[in-house]
Scaffold this motif. Structure first.
Motif, PDB file in Angstrom:
ATOM      1  N   ARG A  73       9.204  -1.161   1.988  1.00  0.00           N
ATOM      2  CA  ARG A  73       9.865  -2.463   2.123  1.00  0.00           C
ATOM      3  C   ARG A  73      10.101  -2.839   3.587  1.00  0.00           C
ATOM      4  O   ARG A  73       9.890  -3.975   3.983  1.00  0.00           O
ATOM      5  N   MET A  74      10.490  -1.895   4.412  1.00  0.00           N
ATOM      6  CA  MET A  74      10.792  -2.195   5.820  1.00  0.00           C
ATOM      7  C   MET A  74       9.568  -2.043   6.718  1.00  0.00           C
ATOM      8  O   MET A  74       9.650  -2.308   7.906  1.00  0.00           O
ATOM      9  N   LYS A  75       8.449  -1.623   6.188  1.00  0.00           N
ATOM     10  CA  LYS A  75       7.253  -1.409   7.000  1.00  0.00           C
ATOM     11  C   LYS A  75       6.214  -2.488   6.712  1.00  0.00           C
ATOM     12  O   LYS A  75       6.150  -3.499   7.363  1.00  0.00           O
ATOM     13  N   GLN A  76       5.385  -2.275   5.687  1.00  0.00           N
ATOM     14  CA  GLN A  76       4.264  -3.169   5.404  1.00  0.00           C
ATOM     15  C   GLN A  76       4.554  -4.163   4.294  1.00  0.00           C
ATOM     16  O   GLN A  76       3.807  -5.101   4.091  1.00  0.00           O
ATOM     17  N   GLY A  77       5.612  -3.952   3.545  1.00  0.00           N
ATOM     18  CA  GLY A  77       5.933  -4.794   2.404  1.00  0.00           C
ATOM     19  C   GLY A  77       5.838  -3.978   1.136  1.00  0.00           C
ATOM     20  O   GLY A  77       4.941  -3.155   0.975  1.00  0.00           O
ATOM     21  N   GLN A  78       6.766  -4.211   0.225  1.00  0.00           N
ATOM     22  CA  GLN A  78       6.819  -3.368  -0.967  1.00  0.00           C
ATOM     23  C   GLN A  78       5.830  -3.757  -2.059  1.00  0.00           C
ATOM     24  O   GLN A  78       5.576  -2.964  -2.954  1.00  0.00           O
ATOM     25  N   TYR A  79       5.257  -4.954  -1.997  1.00  0.00           N
ATOM     26  CA  TYR A  79       4.297  -5.380  -3.018  1.00  0.00           C
ATOM     27  C   TYR A  79       2.890  -5.397  -2.437  1.00  0.00           C
ATOM     28  O   TYR A  79       2.689  -5.801  -1.294  1.00  0.00           O
ATOM     29  N   VAL A  80       1.918  -5.010  -3.254  1.00  0.00           N
ATOM     30  CA  VAL A  80       0.533  -5.009  -2.802  1.00  0.00           C
ATOM     31  C   VAL A  80      -0.376  -5.303  -3.997  1.00  0.00           C
ATOM     32  O   VAL A  80      -0.094  -4.869  -5.114  1.00  0.00           O
ATOM     33  N   VAL A  81      -1.425  -6.075  -3.759  1.00  0.00           N
ATOM     34  CA  VAL A  81      -2.470  -6.314  -4.767  1.00  0.00           C
ATOM     35  C   VAL A  81      -3.712  -5.583  -4.280  1.00  0.00           C
ATOM     36  O   VAL A  81      -4.171  -5.795  -3.155  1.00  0.00           O
ATOM     37  N   ILE A  82      -4.243  -4.710  -5.141  1.00  0.00           N
ATOM     38  CA  ILE A  82      -5.392  -3.885  -4.800  1.00  0.00           C
ATOM     39  C   ILE A  82      -6.543  -4.233  -5.736  1.00  0.00           C
ATOM     40  O   ILE A  82      -6.350  -4.307  -6.952  1.00  0.00           O
ATOM     41  N   GLY A  83      -7.732  -4.433  -5.189  1.00  0.00           N
ATOM     42  CA  GLY A  83      -8.916  -4.761  -5.979  1.00  0.00           C
ATOM     43  C   GLY A  83      -9.520  -3.533  -6.632  1.00  0.00           C
ATOM     44  O   GLY A  83      -9.100  -2.399  -6.402  1.00  0.00           O
ATOM     45  N   MET A  84     -10.563  -3.764  -7.439  1.00  0.00           N
ATOM     46  CA  MET A  84     -11.210  -2.693  -8.196  1.00  0.00           C
ATOM     47  C   MET A  84     -11.756  -1.593  -7.291  1.00  0.00           C
ATOM     48  O   MET A  84     -11.700  -0.414  -7.619  1.00  0.00           O
ATOM     49  N   GLU A  85     -12.275  -1.974  -6.150  1.00  0.00           N
ATOM     50  CA  GLU A  85     -12.887  -1.011  -5.241  1.00  0.00           C
ATOM     51  C   GLU A  85     -11.860  -0.312  -4.355  1.00  0.00           C
ATOM     52  O   GLU A  85     -12.228   0.500  -3.512  1.00  0.00           O
ATOM     53  N   GLY A  86     -10.576  -0.618  -4.531  1.00  0.00           N
ATOM     54  CA  GLY A  86      -9.523   0.026  -3.760  1.00  0.00           C
ATOM     55  C   GLY A  86      -9.117  -0.715  -2.507  1.00  0.00           C
ATOM     56  O   GLY A  86      -8.271  -0.254  -1.749  1.00  0.00           O
ATOM     57  N   ARG A  87      -9.702  -1.888  -2.286  1.00  0.00           N
ATOM     58  CA  ARG A  87      -9.381  -2.677  -1.089  1.00  0.00           C
ATOM     59  C   ARG A  87      -8.061  -3.431  -1.286  1.00  0.00           C
ATOM     60  O   ARG A  87      -7.816  -4.013  -2.335  1.00  0.00           O
ATOM     61  N   ILE A  88      -7.227  -3.415  -0.276  1.00  0.00           N
ATOM     62  CA  ILE A  88      -5.963  -4.145  -0.333  1.00  0.00           C
ATOM     63  C   ILE A  88      -6.250  -5.619  -0.089  1.00  0.00           C
ATOM     64  O   ILE A  88      -6.803  -5.990   0.945  1.00  0.00           O
ATOM     65  N   LEU A  89      -5.899  -6.460  -1.060  1.00  0.00           N
ATOM     66  CA  LEU A  89      -6.159  -7.895  -0.962  1.00  0.00           C
ATOM     67  C   LEU A  89      -5.006  -8.648  -0.306  1.00  0.00           C
ATOM     68  O   LEU A  89      -5.226  -9.615   0.413  1.00  0.00           O
ATOM     69  N   LYS A  90      -3.780  -8.210  -0.585  1.00  0.00           N
ATOM     70  CA  LYS A  90      -2.607  -8.887  -0.015  1.00  0.00           C
ATOM     71  C   LYS A  90      -1.421  -7.940  -0.096  1.00  0.00           C
ATOM     72  O   LYS A  90      -1.300  -7.169  -1.041  1.00  0.00           O
ATOM     73  N   ARG A  91      -0.547  -8.020   0.895  1.00  0.00           N
ATOM     74  CA  ARG A  91       0.622  -7.150   0.945  1.00  0.00           C
ATOM     75  C   ARG A  91       1.791  -7.949   1.504  1.00  0.00           C
ATOM     76  O   ARG A  91       1.594  -8.814   2.349  1.00  0.00           O
ATOM     77  N   GLY A  92       3.006  -7.670   1.036  1.00  0.00           N
ATOM     78  CA  GLY A  92       4.178  -8.338   1.575  1.00  0.00           C
ATOM     79  C   GLY A  92       5.431  -8.017   0.802  1.00  0.00           C
ATOM     80  O   GLY A  92       5.412  -7.241  -0.161  1.00  0.00           O
ATOM     81  N   ASN A  93       6.534  -8.640   1.196  1.00  0.00           N
ATOM     82  CA  ASN A  93       7.819  -8.422   0.529  1.00  0.00           C
ATOM     83  C   ASN A  93       8.160  -9.506  -0.479  1.00  0.00           C
ATOM     84  O   ASN A  93       9.115  -9.361  -1.220  1.00  0.00           O
ATOM     85  N   ASP A  94       7.396 -10.598  -0.510  1.00  0.00           N
ATOM     86  CA  ASP A  94       7.631 -11.687  -1.464  1.00  0.00           C
ATOM     87  C   ASP A  94       6.548 -11.606  -2.542  1.00  0.00           C
ATOM     88  O   ASP A  94       5.377 -11.882  -2.286  1.00  0.00           O
ATOM     89  N   LEU A  95       6.945 -11.216  -3.765  1.00  0.00           N
ATOM     90  CA  LEU A  95       5.970 -11.006  -4.831  1.00  0.00           C
ATOM     91  C   LEU A  95       5.165 -12.258  -5.134  1.00  0.00           C
ATOM     92  O   LEU A  95       3.949 -12.198  -5.282  1.00  0.00           O
ATOM     93  N   ARG A  96       5.813 -13.395  -5.227  1.00  0.00           N
ATOM     94  CA  ARG A  96       5.083 -14.637  -5.553  1.00  0.00           C
ATOM     95  C   ARG A  96       4.036 -14.965  -4.483  1.00  0.00           C
ATOM     96  O   ARG A  96       2.940 -15.415  -4.795  1.00  0.00           O
ATOM     97  N   GLN A  97       4.374 -14.723  -3.246  1.00  0.00           N
ATOM     98  CA  GLN A  97       3.424 -14.961  -2.150  1.00  0.00           C
ATOM     99  C   GLN A  97       2.243 -13.999  -2.250  1.00  0.00           C
ATOM    100  O   GLN A  97       1.097 -14.389  -2.035  1.00  0.00           O
ATOM    101  N   VAL A  98       2.505 -12.751  -2.596  1.00  0.00           N
ATOM    102  CA  VAL A  98       1.447 -11.750  -2.723  1.00  0.00           C
ATOM    103  C   VAL A  98       0.535 -12.099  -3.903  1.00  0.00           C
ATOM    104  O   VAL A  98      -0.686 -11.956  -3.815  1.00  0.00           O
ATOM    105  N   LEU A  99       1.103 -12.612  -5.000  1.00  0.00           N
ATOM    106  CA  LEU A  99       0.302 -12.948  -6.180  1.00  0.00           C
ATOM    107  C   LEU A  99      -0.592 -14.164  -5.963  1.00  0.00           C
ATOM    108  O   LEU A  99      -1.541 -14.374  -6.723  1.00  0.00           O
ATOM    109  N   ARG A 100      -0.338 -14.943  -4.940  1.00  0.00           N
ATOM    110  CA  ARG A 100      -1.165 -16.134  -4.670  1.00  0.00           C
ATOM    111  C   ARG A 100      -2.624 -15.787  -4.402  1.00  0.00           C
ATOM    112  O   ARG A 100      -3.504 -16.603  -4.653  1.00  0.00           O
TER     113      ARG A 100
END
Length: 111
Positions: A73-100
């Protein structure tokens, strides 16, 4: 005199999604199901991470993983969306923003 707090240094035994977080995720999931893109999901509540996995078919690897890691939470953000191949698509502390990042894919799927 203040009463001592029982187990003051005890951390939760597992990380879980809060109801408001699940509402945001399931709202997005429902729109993808209606568009015919997603068909199944799985939720895992582990010691350090909660994971919402999205599948096109049940027997496959997840297409996307939405993870909650409060330790970041205090570093890169507690929420992350990861694709099938393991690539991080979006990261942050605001879930709705990450889900965009996934909502943009829904707009393309409907066109």
């Amino acid at each position: 005199m203040n009463a001592p707090t029982p187990f003051p240094n005890s951390a939760p035994t597992q990380i879980a999604f809060h109801r408001t977080e699940l509402n945001a995720i399931l709202s997005l999931y429902g729109r993808f199901v209606a568009a015919g893109e997603w068909r199944d999901y799985g939720i895992s509540h582990l010691k350090e991470v909660a994971v919402f996995s999205v599948f096109r078919r049940t027997a496959e690897h997840p297409m996307y993983r939405i993870e909650k890691r409060p330790s970041l939470r205090m570093k890169q953000g507690q929420y992350v969306v990861i694709g099938m191949e393991g690539r991080i698509l979006k990261r942050g502390n605001d879930l709705r923003q990450v889900l965009r990042v996934l909502e943009r894919k829904l707009i393309r799927a409907i066109d």
